[in-house]
Design an enzyme around this catalytic site. Structure first.
Site, PDB file in Angstrom:
ATOM      1  N   THR A 150       0.843  -1.200   0.000  1.00  0.00           N
ATOM      2  CA  THR A 150       0.000   0.000   0.000  1.00  0.00           C
ATOM      3  C   THR A 150       0.876   1.248   0.000  1.00  0.00           C
ATOM      4  O   THR A 150       0.405   2.341   0.332  1.00  0.00           O
ATOM      5  CB  THR A 150      -0.920   0.022   1.249  1.00  0.00           C
ATOM      6  OG1 THR A 150      -0.109  -0.120   2.414  1.00  0.00           O
ATOM      7  CG2 THR A 150      -1.950  -1.078   1.204  1.00  0.00           C
ATOM      8  N   ARG A 182       4.160   2.235  -2.458  1.00  0.00           N
ATOM      9  CA  ARG A 182       4.342   2.690  -3.828  1.00  0.00           C
ATOM     10  C   ARG A 182       4.626   1.468  -4.699  1.00  0.00           C
ATOM     11  O   ARG A 182       5.399   0.585  -4.327  1.00  0.00           O
ATOM     12  CB  ARG A 182       5.524   3.659  -3.937  1.00  0.00           C
ATOM     13  CG  ARG A 182       5.203   5.072  -3.466  1.00  0.00           C
ATOM     14  CD  ARG A 182       4.201   5.783  -4.375  1.00  0.00           C
ATOM     15  NE  ARG A 182       3.906   7.137  -3.954  1.00  0.00           N
ATOM     16  CZ  ARG A 182       2.858   7.495  -3.197  1.00  0.00           C
ATOM     17  NH1 ARG A 182       2.003   6.591  -2.770  1.00  0.00           N
ATOM     18  NH2 ARG A 182       2.660   8.762  -2.896  1.00  0.00           N
ATOM     19  N   ASP A 219      -2.537  -2.080  -3.556  1.00  0.00           N
ATOM     20  CA  ASP A 219      -3.284  -0.838  -3.763  1.00  0.00           C
ATOM     21  C   ASP A 219      -2.529   0.154  -4.645  1.00  0.00           C
ATOM     22  O   ASP A 219      -3.082   1.175  -5.036  1.00  0.00           O
ATOM     23  CB  ASP A 219      -3.571  -0.196  -2.387  1.00  0.00           C
ATOM     24  CG  ASP A 219      -4.423   1.066  -2.479  1.00  0.00           C
ATOM     25  OD1 ASP A 219      -5.470   1.014  -3.150  1.00  0.00           O
ATOM     26  OD2 ASP A 219      -4.037   2.095  -1.890  1.00  0.00           O
ATOM     27  N   GLU A 242       1.206   3.396 -12.490  1.00  0.00           N
ATOM     28  CA  GLU A 242      -0.261   3.479 -12.466  1.00  0.00           C
ATOM     29  C   GLU A 242      -0.743   4.758 -13.162  1.00  0.00           C
ATOM     30  O   GLU A 242      -0.054   5.763 -13.101  1.00  0.00           O
ATOM     31  CB  GLU A 242      -0.770   3.422 -11.003  1.00  0.00           C
ATOM     32  CG  GLU A 242      -0.230   4.524 -10.112  1.00  0.00           C
ATOM     33  CD  GLU A 242      -0.623   4.334  -8.637  1.00  0.00           C
ATOM     34  OE1 GLU A 242      -0.473   3.221  -8.094  1.00  0.00           O
ATOM     35  OE2 GLU A 242      -1.085   5.331  -8.051  1.00  0.00           O
ATOM     36  N   HIS A 283      -5.415   2.363  -5.986  1.00  0.00           N
ATOM     37  CA  HIS A 283      -4.787   3.404  -5.149  1.00  0.00           C
ATOM     38  C   HIS A 283      -5.836   4.170  -4.332  1.00  0.00           C
ATOM     39  O   HIS A 283      -6.077   5.357  -4.553  1.00  0.00           O
ATOM     40  CB  HIS A 283      -3.967   4.376  -6.012  1.00  0.00           C
ATOM     41  CG  HIS A 283      -2.960   5.146  -5.208  1.00  0.00           C
ATOM     42  ND1 HIS A 283      -1.761   5.564  -5.702  1.00  0.00           N
ATOM     43  CD2 HIS A 283      -2.980   5.580  -3.924  1.00  0.00           C
ATOM     44  CE1 HIS A 283      -1.088   6.220  -4.768  1.00  0.00           C
ATOM     45  NE2 HIS A 283      -1.818   6.246  -3.670  1.00  0.00           N
TER      46      HIS A 283
HETATM   47  C1  8YV Z   1      -2.770  10.060  -2.125  1.00  0.00           C
HETATM   48  C2  8YV Z   1      -0.728   8.708  -1.342  1.00  0.00           C
HETATM   49  O1  8YV Z   1      -4.120   9.960  -2.223  1.00  0.00           O
HETATM   50  O2  8YV Z   1      -0.407  10.628  -0.027  1.00  0.00           O
HETATM   51  C3  8YV Z   1       0.099   9.731  -0.640  1.00  0.00           C
HETATM   52  O3  8YV Z   1       1.337   9.610  -0.695  1.00  0.00           O
HETATM   53  O4  8YV Z   1      -0.227   7.726  -1.731  1.00  0.00           O
HETATM   54  C4  8YV Z   1      -2.189   8.774  -1.633  1.00  0.00           C
HETATM   55  O5  8YV Z   1      -2.918   8.081  -0.723  1.00  0.00           O
HETATM   56  C5  8YV Z   1      -2.239  10.472  -3.431  1.00  0.00           C
HETATM   57  O6  8YV Z   1      -0.889  10.343  -3.514  1.00  0.00           O
HETATM   58  C6  8YV Z   1      -2.714  11.886  -3.752  1.00  0.00           C
HETATM   59  O7  8YV Z   1      -1.729  12.726  -4.233  1.00  0.00           O
END
Ligand code: 8YV
Length: 325
Positions: A239, A241, A265, A270, A288
């Site tokens: 969950t 990257r 996720d 992506e 995601h």
């Molecule tokens: C975000 C995320 O919704 O905040 C993060 O790093 O991975 C996510 O859950 C997304 O990146 C929005 O910019």
């Protein structure tokens, strides 16, 4: 027409309450159609802007940052992860960067448990069977998954989100192992077993949860060699990257049964995910959604705005400034 307020570009269509505050306090350049900017588009849209409120996936790489208008003094990302912003390139141009730590810890940890349970209990196969009208009724051997309670969970990256995943997993009486740059103090470790070398943790992982940021060191960290160190039938949860996983290796291990399942996720590249994922039934896949609750997305937006307002309106240091490492 100029409002006298600093101008801020919103690169995406953000939640309504967030955009309302942005528009109240700044000369806001919104993106109500939620078009994804490419580098040149982002540079053009930033004309005359003092700040940019961006999100994951925006191409704020060195090339884009190098050509941003001189007026841009701050980039506030609506995310905790900031690998999409080249912080050294921004620093070189005197542009501050901020992120949104803390506020998405619980929502993301919840999704990690959803992925862990969804993978272990074959949720994808179950919902597919039902929704395709293929459920012939209960049978003693139908969709038998893997037991979760009491199993060993290895967590790669024991920051805020990793610790929140551990807290939830303890409710399932899971035994927590973790690897982190530094060992946690006892009150945060809560009896978990620390492995200074993450490779040494792998043989102890019935479940492996990735909660580490994407860096040069973690790129494709879950590869064929490391999967081979996991117990046969282990389950991988990601969950954090997508780039932390070598997709080819993970998909091959899911196909061969070396891994029982995976709950994912986040994906490398992506939304154009590796096509192989569509063919593996033992992968529980989400698009995601880690931070996707109304409360969390508002809190992320408000945090991004706290940072923009501190710097652009009050000339104070943004509370969540990130530094070039
Ligand atoms: C975000 C995320 O919704 O905040 C993060 O790093 O991975 C996510 O859950 C997304 O990146 C929005 O910019």
């Amino acid at each position: 027409m100029t409002t006298g307020k600093p101008r801020v570009l919103a690169t995406r269509h953000f939640p309504p309450d967030v955009e309302a505050r942005l528009a109240a306090n700044f000369d806001a350049v919104l993106n109500s159609e939620d078009r994804l900017y490419d580098g040149p588009g982002l540079i053009k849209a930033s004309a005359g802007c003092d700040g940019i409120m961006c999100a994951a996936g925006d191409p704020l790489n060195a090339e884009t940052i190098g050509s941003l208008p001189d007026s841009v003094r701050m980039i506030a990302t609506f995310s905790v992860g900031y690998e999409h912003v080249d912080v050294p390139a921004a620093t070189k141009r005197g542009i501050l960067v901020s992120n949104t730590p803390d506020v998405l810890t619980d929502a993301t940890a919840d999704i990690a448990l959803l992925c862990l349970l969804g993978a272990a209990r074959r949720a994808h196969e179950g919902t597919t069977m039902l929704r395709t009208h293929n459920w012939v009724g209960w049978t003693p051997t139908q969709l038998m998954g893997v037991h979760v309670t009491g199993k060993r969970l290895g967590i790669l990256g024991m920051g805020r989100i990793g610790q929140a995943v551990a807290d939830r997993a303890r409710a399932f009486r899971m035994q927590i192992h973790y690897s982190n740059r530094s060992r946690l103090p006892a009150d945060l470790e809560k009896g978990a077993t620390f492995h200074a070398n993450p490779d040494d943790m792998l043989p102890h992982c019935d479940f492996l949860s990735i909660n580490a940021p994407m860096t040069a060191e973690t790129r494709k960290w879950v590869n064929a060699e490391r999967i081979a160190r996991l117990p046969k039938g282990a389950i991988v949860v990601n969950t954090a990257r997508g780039g932390v996983v070598d997709d080819e290796a993970l998909i091959a291990a899911l196909k061969s049964g070396r891994l029982a399942a995976a709950g994912i996720d986040v994906f490398d590249g992506e939304p154009k995910i590796h096509q192989g994922y569509y063919g593996v039934e033992n992968a529980f896949l989400l698009p995601h959604m880690g931070s996707a609750t109304v409360e969390t997305r508002n809190a992320m937006g408000f945090k991004a705005l706290d940072n923009l307002e501190a710097f652009l309106l009050r000339k104070q240091a943004p509370p969540d400034a990130v530094k070039a490492s």
